[in-house]
Design a protein around this motif. Sequence first.
Motif, PDB file in Angstrom:
ATOM      1  N   PHE A   1      -5.406 -13.670   1.649  1.00  0.00           N
ATOM      2  CA  PHE A   1      -4.973 -12.271   1.629  1.00  0.00           C
ATOM      3  C   PHE A   1      -5.367 -11.575   0.333  1.00  0.00           C
ATOM      4  O   PHE A   1      -5.378 -10.362   0.261  1.00  0.00           O
ATOM      5  CB  PHE A   1      -3.446 -12.181   1.798  1.00  0.00           C
ATOM      6  N   PHE A   2      -5.663 -12.332  -0.680  1.00  0.00           N
ATOM      7  CA  PHE A   2      -5.938 -11.774  -1.999  1.00  0.00           C
ATOM      8  C   PHE A   2      -7.428 -11.739  -2.329  1.00  0.00           C
ATOM      9  O   PHE A   2      -7.806 -11.562  -3.473  1.00  0.00           O
ATOM     10  CB  PHE A   2      -5.170 -12.541  -3.072  1.00  0.00           C
ATOM     11  N   ASN A   3      -8.262 -11.867  -1.325  1.00  0.00           N
ATOM     12  CA  ASN A   3      -9.702 -11.803  -1.502  1.00  0.00           C
ATOM     13  C   ASN A   3     -10.095 -10.338  -1.701  1.00  0.00           C
ATOM     14  O   ASN A   3     -10.040  -9.547  -0.763  1.00  0.00           O
ATOM     15  CB  ASN A   3     -10.415 -12.402  -0.287  1.00  0.00           C
TER      16      ASN A   3
ATOM     17  N   VAL B   1      -4.027  -7.337  11.489  1.00  0.00           N
ATOM     18  CA  VAL B   1      -3.164  -8.514  11.678  1.00  0.00           C
ATOM     19  C   VAL B   1      -2.518  -8.898  10.345  1.00  0.00           C
ATOM     20  O   VAL B   1      -1.317  -9.199  10.284  1.00  0.00           O
ATOM     21  CB  VAL B   1      -3.972  -9.702  12.267  1.00  0.00           C
ATOM     22  N   GLN B   2      -3.301  -8.886   9.277  1.00  0.00           N
ATOM     23  CA  GLN B   2      -2.763  -9.213   7.955  1.00  0.00           C
ATOM     24  C   GLN B   2      -1.737  -8.182   7.519  1.00  0.00           C
ATOM     25  O   GLN B   2      -0.685  -8.529   6.961  1.00  0.00           O
ATOM     26  CB  GLN B   2      -3.897  -9.311   6.930  1.00  0.00           C
ATOM     27  N   ILE B   3      -2.015  -6.915   7.763  1.00  0.00           N
ATOM     28  CA  ILE B   3      -1.072  -5.853   7.399  1.00  0.00           C
ATOM     29  C   ILE B   3       0.236  -6.035   8.165  1.00  0.00           C
ATOM     30  O   ILE B   3       1.324  -5.934   7.574  1.00  0.00           O
ATOM     31  CB  ILE B   3      -1.693  -4.465   7.650  1.00  0.00           C
ATOM     32  N   ASN B   4       0.139  -6.337   9.444  1.00  0.00           N
ATOM     33  CA  ASN B   4       1.351  -6.574  10.240  1.00  0.00           C
ATOM     34  C   ASN B   4       2.139  -7.767   9.724  1.00  0.00           C
ATOM     35  O   ASN B   4       3.369  -7.750   9.709  1.00  0.00           O
ATOM     36  CB  ASN B   4       0.994  -6.778  11.720  1.00  0.00           C
ATOM     37  N   GLU B   5       1.428  -8.810   9.299  1.00  0.00           N
ATOM     38  CA  GLU B   5       2.105  -9.985   8.750  1.00  0.00           C
ATOM     39  C   GLU B   5       2.819  -9.648   7.438  1.00  0.00           C
ATOM     40  O   GLU B   5       3.953 -10.067   7.211  1.00  0.00           O
ATOM     41  CB  GLU B   5       1.129 -11.137   8.533  1.00  0.00           C
ATOM     42  N   ILE B   6       2.172  -8.883   6.591  1.00  0.00           N
ATOM     43  CA  ILE B   6       2.796  -8.463   5.328  1.00  0.00           C
ATOM     44  C   ILE B   6       4.057  -7.656   5.620  1.00  0.00           C
ATOM     45  O   ILE B   6       5.100  -7.867   4.991  1.00  0.00           O
ATOM     46  CB  ILE B   6       1.810  -7.656   4.464  1.00  0.00           C
ATOM     47  N   GLN B   7       3.990  -6.756   6.576  1.00  0.00           N
ATOM     48  CA  GLN B   7       5.158  -5.946   6.933  1.00  0.00           C
ATOM     49  C   GLN B   7       6.294  -6.816   7.484  1.00  0.00           C
ATOM     50  O   GLN B   7       7.457  -6.621   7.136  1.00  0.00           O
ATOM     51  CB  GLN B   7       4.765  -4.863   7.935  1.00  0.00           C
ATOM     52  N   ALA B   8       5.952  -7.784   8.324  1.00  0.00           N
ATOM     53  CA  ALA B   8       6.969  -8.673   8.897  1.00  0.00           C
ATOM     54  C   ALA B   8       7.623  -9.537   7.817  1.00  0.00           C
ATOM     55  O   ALA B   8       8.855  -9.700   7.801  1.00  0.00           O
ATOM     56  CB  ALA B   8       6.344  -9.554   9.973  1.00  0.00           C
ATOM     57  N   VAL B   9       6.810 -10.058   6.913  1.00  0.00           N
ATOM     58  CA  VAL B   9       7.342 -10.891   5.821  1.00  0.00           C
ATOM     59  C   VAL B   9       8.227 -10.043   4.904  1.00  0.00           C
ATOM     60  O   VAL B   9       9.267 -10.499   4.438  1.00  0.00           O
ATOM     61  CB  VAL B   9       6.186 -11.576   5.054  1.00  0.00           C
ATOM     62  N   THR B  10       7.821  -8.808   4.675  1.00  0.00           N
ATOM     63  CA  THR B  10       8.626  -7.901   3.843  1.00  0.00           C
ATOM     64  C   THR B  10      10.004  -7.691   4.462  1.00  0.00           C
ATOM     65  O   THR B  10      11.023  -7.813   3.776  1.00  0.00           O
ATOM     66  CB  THR B  10       7.902  -6.550   3.675  1.00  0.00           C
TER      67      THR B  10
END
Length: 100
Positions: A42-44, A52-61
């Motif tokens: 995610f930090f590349n 998909v990554q944005i949705n995962e970040i939102q869910a983890v938040t």
Amino acid sequence: MRIVDSKLSEEQKQRDGREKIFAIHSNRLVLHLVYKALPESFFNISSDLTSVQINEIQAVTSKFLKSIISETSNLYPNSYPANTFRNVTKCQEIVTKILN
């Protein structure tokens, strides 16, 4: 960081009272936990985040905000959230409870 802040802003609008205050004042602690939970890919900096990554970040938040609200309410039920999140020792104890 912008994705986490944006999600926390949404969470603030959906909450009231003490929970809304948590969404405001725990922002950097949530960010810390999100950063620790995300895979290195995610930090590349050479590529943009996918939806998909944005949705995962939102869910983890959201998940970490709920955990912070729960653990802080159990550990420090009478403490004002703004003061709690300025206290390094209390933040460390909250993180320990969440990650264990």
